[in-house]
Design a protein around this motif. Structure first.
Motif, PDB file in Angstrom:
ATOM      1  N   GLU A  12      -3.786  12.962   9.425  1.00 39.73           N
ATOM      2  CA  GLU A  12      -4.280  11.760   8.767  1.00 39.73           C
ATOM      3  C   GLU A  12      -3.486  11.473   7.502  1.00 39.73           C
ATOM      4  OE1 GLU A  12      -5.858  14.560   9.066  1.00 39.73           O
ATOM      5  OE2 GLU A  12      -7.005  15.091   7.275  1.00 39.73           O
ATOM      6  N   ALA A  13      -3.322  10.181   7.243  1.00 41.03           N
ATOM      7  CA  ALA A  13      -2.699   9.716   6.018  1.00 41.03           C
ATOM      8  C   ALA A  13      -3.766   9.044   5.160  1.00 41.03           C
ATOM      9  CB  ALA A  13      -1.581   8.730   6.332  1.00 41.03           C
ATOM     10  N   PHE A  14      -3.588   9.148   3.845  1.00 42.10           N
ATOM     11  CA  PHE A  14      -4.520   8.540   2.906  1.00 42.10           C
ATOM     12  C   PHE A  14      -3.805   7.440   2.139  1.00 42.10           C
ATOM     13  CE2 PHE A  14      -7.860  11.445   3.768  1.00 42.10           C
ATOM     14  CZ  PHE A  14      -7.248  12.645   4.075  1.00 42.10           C
ATOM     15  N   PHE A  15      -4.598   6.433   1.758  1.00 36.08           N
ATOM     16  CA  PHE A  15      -4.025   5.246   1.161  1.00 36.08           C
ATOM     17  C   PHE A  15      -4.540   5.006  -0.253  1.00 36.08           C
ATOM     18  CE2 PHE A  15      -1.730   3.088   4.570  1.00 36.08           C
ATOM     19  CZ  PHE A  15      -2.147   3.812   5.667  1.00 36.08           C
ATOM     20  N   GLY A  16      -3.658   4.414  -1.066  1.00 35.52           N
ATOM     21  CA  GLY A  16      -4.095   3.876  -2.332  1.00 35.52           C
ATOM     22  C   GLY A  16      -4.873   2.592  -2.104  1.00 35.52           C
ATOM     23  N   GLN A  17      -5.368   2.017  -3.213  1.00 35.85           N
ATOM     24  CA  GLN A  17      -6.221   0.826  -3.074  1.00 35.85           C
ATOM     25  C   GLN A  17      -5.398  -0.435  -2.836  1.00 35.85           C
ATOM     26  OE1 GLN A  17      -5.328   2.126  -5.919  1.00 35.85           O
ATOM     27  NE2 GLN A  17      -5.438   0.669  -7.611  1.00 35.85           N
ATOM     28  N   GLY A  18      -4.081  -0.317  -2.979  1.00 33.82           N
ATOM     29  CA  GLY A  18      -3.231  -1.469  -2.690  1.00 33.82           C
ATOM     30  C   GLY A  18      -2.926  -2.310  -3.915  1.00 33.82           C
ATOM     31  N   PHE A  45      -9.633   6.717   6.079  1.00 33.37           N
ATOM     32  CA  PHE A  45      -9.568   7.454   7.335  1.00 33.37           C
ATOM     33  C   PHE A  45     -10.973   7.761   7.844  1.00 33.37           C
ATOM     34  CE2 PHE A  45      -8.290  10.315  10.534  1.00 33.37           C
ATOM     35  CZ  PHE A  45      -9.037  11.476  10.422  1.00 33.37           C
ATOM     36  N   ARG A  68      -2.183  -6.281  -4.644  1.00 37.06           N
ATOM     37  CA  ARG A  68      -2.184  -7.639  -4.090  1.00 37.06           C
ATOM     38  C   ARG A  68      -1.195  -8.481  -4.889  1.00 37.06           C
ATOM     39  NH1 ARG A  68      -5.482 -10.724  -0.864  1.00 37.06           N
ATOM     40  NH2 ARG A  68      -6.970  -9.012  -0.691  1.00 37.06           N
ATOM     41  N   TYR A  97      -9.158   3.818  11.166  1.00 34.30           N
ATOM     42  CA  TYR A  97      -9.348   3.574   9.744  1.00 34.30           C
ATOM     43  C   TYR A  97     -10.300   2.398   9.575  1.00 34.30           C
ATOM     44  CZ  TYR A  97      -5.436   6.596   8.417  1.00 34.30           C
ATOM     45  OH  TYR A  97      -4.602   7.672   8.212  1.00 34.30           O
ATOM     46  N   LYS A 110     -11.402  -0.574   6.687  1.00 34.10           N
ATOM     47  CA  LYS A 110     -10.890  -1.211   5.468  1.00 34.10           C
ATOM     48  C   LYS A 110     -11.865  -2.266   4.978  1.00 34.10           C
ATOM     49  CE  LYS A 110      -6.770  -3.313   3.455  1.00 34.10           C
ATOM     50  NZ  LYS A 110      -7.485  -4.313   2.670  1.00 34.10           N
ATOM     51  N   ALA A 142     -10.106  -5.688  -0.654  1.00 35.19           N
ATOM     52  CA  ALA A 142      -9.627  -5.213  -1.962  1.00 35.19           C
ATOM     53  C   ALA A 142      -9.593  -3.687  -2.063  1.00 35.19           C
ATOM     54  CB  ALA A 142     -10.477  -5.780  -3.100  1.00 35.19           C
ATOM     55  N   GLU A 143      -9.631  -2.991  -0.922  1.00 33.51           N
ATOM     56  CA  GLU A 143      -9.502  -1.543  -0.935  1.00 33.51           C
ATOM     57  C   GLU A 143      -8.445  -1.125   0.080  1.00 33.51           C
ATOM     58  OE1 GLU A 143     -14.200  -0.535  -1.887  1.00 33.51           O
ATOM     59  OE2 GLU A 143     -13.094   0.595  -0.372  1.00 33.51           O
ATOM     60  N   GLY A 144      -7.908   0.086  -0.093  1.00 38.60           N
ATOM     61  CA  GLY A 144      -7.013   0.619   0.915  1.00 38.60           C
ATOM     62  C   GLY A 144      -7.786   1.113   2.117  1.00 38.60           C
ATOM     63  N   PRO A 145      -7.123   1.292   3.255  1.00 43.82           N
ATOM     64  CA  PRO A 145      -7.804   1.820   4.447  1.00 43.82           C
ATOM     65  C   PRO A 145      -8.343   3.225   4.201  1.00 43.82           C
ATOM     66  CG  PRO A 145      -5.654   0.889   5.008  1.00 43.82           C
ATOM     67  CD  PRO A 145      -5.713   0.962   3.523  1.00 43.82           C
ATOM     68  N   LEU A 166       0.830  -1.207   0.000  1.00 47.07           N
ATOM     69  CA  LEU A 166       0.000   0.000   0.000  1.00 47.07           C
ATOM     70  C   LEU A 166       0.860   1.251   0.000  1.00 47.07           C
ATOM     71  CD1 LEU A 166      -2.154  -1.517   2.743  1.00 47.07           C
ATOM     72  CD2 LEU A 166      -3.254  -0.591   0.713  1.00 47.07           C
ATOM     73  N   PHE A 203      -9.027  -0.505  11.912  1.00 49.27           N
ATOM     74  CA  PHE A 203      -7.679  -0.421  12.462  1.00 49.27           C
ATOM     75  C   PHE A 203      -7.541   0.857  13.279  1.00 49.27           C
ATOM     76  CE2 PHE A 203      -5.507  -3.855  10.354  1.00 49.27           C
ATOM     77  CZ  PHE A 203      -6.195  -4.040   9.167  1.00 49.27           C
TER      78      PHE A 203
END
Lengths: 114, 109
Positions: free
Chosen positions: A102-108, B46, A110, B36, B38, B41-44, A92, B89
């Motif tokens: 806050e931090a934001f995330f990509g979709q990851g 906020f 796999r 967070y 989740k 298949a998606e990112g966390p 990620l 989380f």
């Protein structure tokens, strides 16, 4: 919040090969991070991607195994090198702007190593 | 050394009722705490955060409580909805985020 595009979304790779994951953000951000989530585990920070200089790695992660680039404020790559089945995880990308908590995330991504 | 712990791996709650997710930490130097959500298949995503100098923060159906003396925080979701079913989380921040192990919440009708 920033829009984060991460590619590829998933991949199946042969052991011994390498995979490069890309992370593109739609705005300039101060900090970019790479995390790993192994099956059934929490998110573990791999490294902080620093613009124009070497990434800062966490304990247990080394540059030879996880080289990271960050050529500008909106783009970073993580390479998983010489893969083994133990590298099968979700990887990620995360971003945080200065002054924000806050931090934001990509979709990851796999990753499955066979 | 697990600095952030979520001792309940799963929680099942009926729709409309309160969901309470708990988190414990060991490092008193953390300055912010975050939650967070989740989906597979998606990112966390906020949800909500709280500064270490506060003891409560509320945002709609979500409220986070911080008990510094006990090094404990909790997330309350009222009323719970089926769409809240996900893995939650907690994370603690001092320069970087350290995540707990997650709690899978299931909200049933």
């Amino acid at each position: 919040s920033a829009v984060i595009s991460q590619k590829p979304s998933r991949d199946i790779c042969q052991r011994g090969t390498s995979l490069t994951i890309q992370c593109q953000v739609d705005s300039q951000v101060t900090m970019m991070f790479w995390y790993r989530q192994q099956p059934g585990q929490s998110l573990t920070l791999i490294a902080t991607a620093n613009q124009g200089s070497e990434a800062t790695y966490e304990s247990g992660f080394v540059i030879d195994k996880f080289p990271i680039s960050r050529p500008n404020l909106t783009f970073s790559t993580l390479t998983v090198s010489n893969m083994s089945p133990e590298d099968s995880s979700i990887y990620l990308c995360s971003v945080r702007s200065q002054g924000r908590t806050e931090a934001f995330f990509g979709q990851g991504t796999r990753l499955t190593v066979v | 050394d697990q600095q952030v712990k979520q001792n309940s791996p799963s929680l099942s709650v009926q729709e409309g009722r309160i969901s309470i997710l708990n988190c414990d930490y060991t490092n008193s130097m953390f300055d912010y705490f975050l939650w967070y959500k989740k989906y597979p298949a998606e990112g966390p995503t906020f949800l909500i955060s709280i500064s270490s100098i506060k003891d409560k923060n509320e945002d709609g159906r979500f409220t986070v409580f911080l008990n510094k003396s006990a090094k404990h925080l909790s997330l309350h979701i009222v009323p719970s909805q089926p769409g809240d079913s996900a893995v939650y989380f907690c994370a603690a921040s001092r320069y970087k985020l350290i995540f707990g192990t997650g709690t899978r919440l299931q909200v049933f009708p």
